[in-house]
Design a protein around this motif. Structure first.
Motif, PDB file in Angstrom:
ATOM      1  N   GLN A  39      88.836  50.905  24.219  1.00 44.02           N
ATOM      2  CA  GLN A  39      88.794  50.187  22.995  1.00 44.02           C
ATOM      3  C   GLN A  39      90.091  49.542  22.677  1.00 44.02           C
ATOM      4  O   GLN A  39      91.201  50.243  22.667  1.00 44.02           O
ATOM      5  CB  GLN A  39      88.516  51.404  21.807  1.00 44.02           C
ATOM      6  CG  GLN A  39      88.320  50.800  20.500  1.00 44.02           C
ATOM      7  CD  GLN A  39      88.001  51.775  19.299  1.00 44.02           C
ATOM      8  OE1 GLN A  39      87.963  52.925  19.643  1.00 44.02           O
ATOM      9  NE2 GLN A  39      87.343  51.193  18.270  1.00 44.02           N
ATOM     10  N   LYS A  43      88.645  45.863  18.161  1.00 41.98           N
ATOM     11  CA  LYS A  43      87.492  45.697  18.863  1.00 41.98           C
ATOM     12  C   LYS A  43      86.744  47.216  18.931  1.00 41.98           C
ATOM     13  O   LYS A  43      87.280  48.139  18.839  1.00 41.98           O
ATOM     14  CB  LYS A  43      87.542  44.988  20.062  1.00 41.98           C
ATOM     15  CG  LYS A  43      88.362  43.777  20.067  1.00 41.98           C
ATOM     16  CD  LYS A  43      88.265  43.155  21.361  1.00 41.98           C
ATOM     17  CE  LYS A  43      88.624  41.662  21.331  1.00 41.98           C
ATOM     18  NZ  LYS A  43      88.722  41.169  22.658  1.00 41.98           N
ATOM     19  N   GLU A  44      85.200  46.990  18.896  1.00 39.40           N
ATOM     20  CA  GLU A  44      84.702  48.171  19.407  1.00 39.40           C
ATOM     21  C   GLU A  44      84.770  48.949  20.592  1.00 39.40           C
ATOM     22  O   GLU A  44      85.207  48.204  21.539  1.00 39.40           O
ATOM     23  CB  GLU A  44      83.064  48.072  18.977  1.00 39.40           C
ATOM     24  CG  GLU A  44      82.741  47.496  17.685  1.00 39.40           C
ATOM     25  CD  GLU A  44      81.119  47.230  17.574  1.00 39.40           C
ATOM     26  OE1 GLU A  44      80.812  46.947  16.446  1.00 39.40           O
ATOM     27  OE2 GLU A  44      80.574  47.347  18.737  1.00 39.40           O
ATOM     28  N   ARG A  45      84.595  50.173  20.632  1.00 40.87           N
ATOM     29  CA  ARG A  45      84.667  50.982  22.053  1.00 40.87           C
ATOM     30  C   ARG A  45      83.750  50.242  22.979  1.00 40.87           C
ATOM     31  O   ARG A  45      82.619  50.155  22.795  1.00 40.87           O
ATOM     32  CB  ARG A  45      84.604  52.523  21.868  1.00 40.87           C
ATOM     33  CG  ARG A  45      85.034  52.860  23.064  1.00 40.87           C
ATOM     34  CD  ARG A  45      85.240  54.565  22.753  1.00 40.87           C
ATOM     35  NE  ARG A  45      86.079  54.947  21.688  1.00 40.87           N
ATOM     36  CZ  ARG A  45      86.222  56.160  21.382  1.00 40.87           C
ATOM     37  NH1 ARG A  45      85.835  57.001  22.076  1.00 40.87           N
ATOM     38  NH2 ARG A  45      87.388  56.479  20.352  1.00 40.87           N
ATOM     39  N   GLU A  46      84.021  50.224  24.379  1.00 44.08           N
ATOM     40  CA  GLU A  46      83.180  49.412  25.197  1.00 44.08           C
ATOM     41  C   GLU A  46      83.074  50.006  26.314  1.00 44.08           C
ATOM     42  O   GLU A  46      84.064  50.694  26.921  1.00 44.08           O
ATOM     43  CB  GLU A  46      83.479  47.790  25.280  1.00 44.08           C
ATOM     44  CG  GLU A  46      84.666  47.774  26.350  1.00 44.08           C
ATOM     45  CD  GLU A  46      85.009  46.213  26.479  1.00 44.08           C
ATOM     46  OE1 GLU A  46      84.286  45.377  26.117  1.00 44.08           O
ATOM     47  OE2 GLU A  46      85.972  46.000  27.200  1.00 44.08           O
ATOM     48  N   SER A 107      76.032  53.405  27.317  1.00 46.60           N
ATOM     49  CA  SER A 107      76.103  53.543  25.770  1.00 46.60           C
ATOM     50  C   SER A 107      77.014  54.673  25.199  1.00 46.60           C
ATOM     51  O   SER A 107      76.827  55.583  26.001  1.00 46.60           O
ATOM     52  CB  SER A 107      74.747  53.448  25.319  1.00 46.60           C
ATOM     53  OG  SER A 107      75.024  53.702  23.869  1.00 46.60           O
ATOM     54  N   LEU A 108      77.857  54.393  24.170  1.00 45.47           N
ATOM     55  CA  LEU A 108      78.725  55.465  23.650  1.00 45.47           C
ATOM     56  C   LEU A 108      77.696  56.704  23.290  1.00 45.47           C
ATOM     57  O   LEU A 108      77.982  57.925  23.514  1.00 45.47           O
ATOM     58  CB  LEU A 108      79.472  55.112  22.418  1.00 45.47           C
ATOM     59  CG  LEU A 108      80.699  54.148  22.684  1.00 45.47           C
ATOM     60  CD1 LEU A 108      80.449  52.942  23.300  1.00 45.47           C
ATOM     61  CD2 LEU A 108      81.493  54.105  21.311  1.00 45.47           C
ATOM     62  N   ARG A 109      76.557  56.475  22.799  1.00 45.39           N
ATOM     63  CA  ARG A 109      75.618  57.385  22.181  1.00 45.39           C
ATOM     64  C   ARG A 109      75.119  58.390  23.424  1.00 45.39           C
ATOM     65  O   ARG A 109      74.649  59.329  23.090  1.00 45.39           O
ATOM     66  CB  ARG A 109      74.697  56.919  21.384  1.00 45.39           C
ATOM     67  CG  ARG A 109      73.519  56.227  22.358  1.00 45.39           C
ATOM     68  CD  ARG A 109      72.399  55.775  21.240  1.00 45.39           C
ATOM     69  NE  ARG A 109      72.511  54.817  20.469  1.00 45.39           N
ATOM     70  CZ  ARG A 109      72.659  53.355  20.438  1.00 45.39           C
ATOM     71  NH1 ARG A 109      72.368  52.906  21.886  1.00 45.39           N
ATOM     72  NH2 ARG A 109      73.011  52.451  19.615  1.00 45.39           N
ATOM     73  N   TRP A 114      84.087  63.646  24.910  1.00 42.98           N
ATOM     74  CA  TRP A 114      85.217  62.895  24.965  1.00 42.98           C
ATOM     75  C   TRP A 114      86.459  63.198  25.010  1.00 42.98           C
ATOM     76  O   TRP A 114      86.795  64.255  24.418  1.00 42.98           O
ATOM     77  CB  TRP A 114      84.946  61.665  23.609  1.00 42.98           C
ATOM     78  CG  TRP A 114      83.766  61.092  23.774  1.00 42.98           C
ATOM     79  CD1 TRP A 114      82.530  61.370  23.160  1.00 42.98           C
ATOM     80  CD2 TRP A 114      83.669  59.658  24.183  1.00 42.98           C
ATOM     81  NE1 TRP A 114      81.804  60.546  23.307  1.00 42.98           N
ATOM     82  CE2 TRP A 114      82.332  59.168  23.726  1.00 42.98           C
ATOM     83  CE3 TRP A 114      84.470  58.681  24.615  1.00 42.98           C
ATOM     84  CZ2 TRP A 114      81.714  58.044  24.152  1.00 42.98           C
ATOM     85  CZ3 TRP A 114      83.996  57.396  24.965  1.00 42.98           C
ATOM     86  CH2 TRP A 114      82.466  57.072  24.753  1.00 42.98           C
TER      87      TRP A 114
END
Length: 124
Positions: A39, A43-46, A107-109, A114
């Motif tokens: 991240q 910006k969004e986490r990628e 995907s993060l989901r 974490w």
């Protein structure tokens, strides 16, 4: 429940290399697919990279493919991200994540567990 702790971040110059490590505890490591995400500020986490539970399959984002090989050592409960030819745009907090589900990989989901993250800063 697995606990994840990242290490190895730091400040480097463009073109340098770093190796991130993620130590896992509290679960059966070989039951988990492992991923690295990042991240950047604002910006969004990628997704960056992932590796299957037996290490036989790896996945990469287009931005790091060929530069950031991912690996794991199930005997040591460790996963690694070797970052080569670093660029200023690689600057971010890097997170290690794990999942047991066989569904999804980028995907993060997909990842319920974490780490706290480690900062990587690449100067030009």
């Amino acid at each position: 429940q697995v606990q994840l702790v990242e290490s190895g971040g730091g400040l480097v110059q463009a073109g340098d290399s770093l190796r991130l490590s993620c130590a896992a505890s509290g679960g059966t490591f070989s039951n988990y697919d492992m991923g690295w995400f990042r991240q950047a500020p604002g910006k969004e986490r990628e997704f960056v990279a992932a590796i299957s539970r037996n290490g036989g399959t790896t996945y990469y984002s287009d931005s790091v493919k060929g530069r950031f090989p991912i690996s794991r050592d199930n005997a040591k409960n460790m996963v690694y991200l070797q970052m080569n030819t670093l660029k200023p745009e690689d600057t971010a907090v890097y997170y290690c994540a794990s999942k047991t589900s066989s569904m999804g990989i980028a995907s993060l989901r997909d990842y319920p567990y974490w780490g706290q993250g480690t900062q990587v800063t690449v100067s030009s």
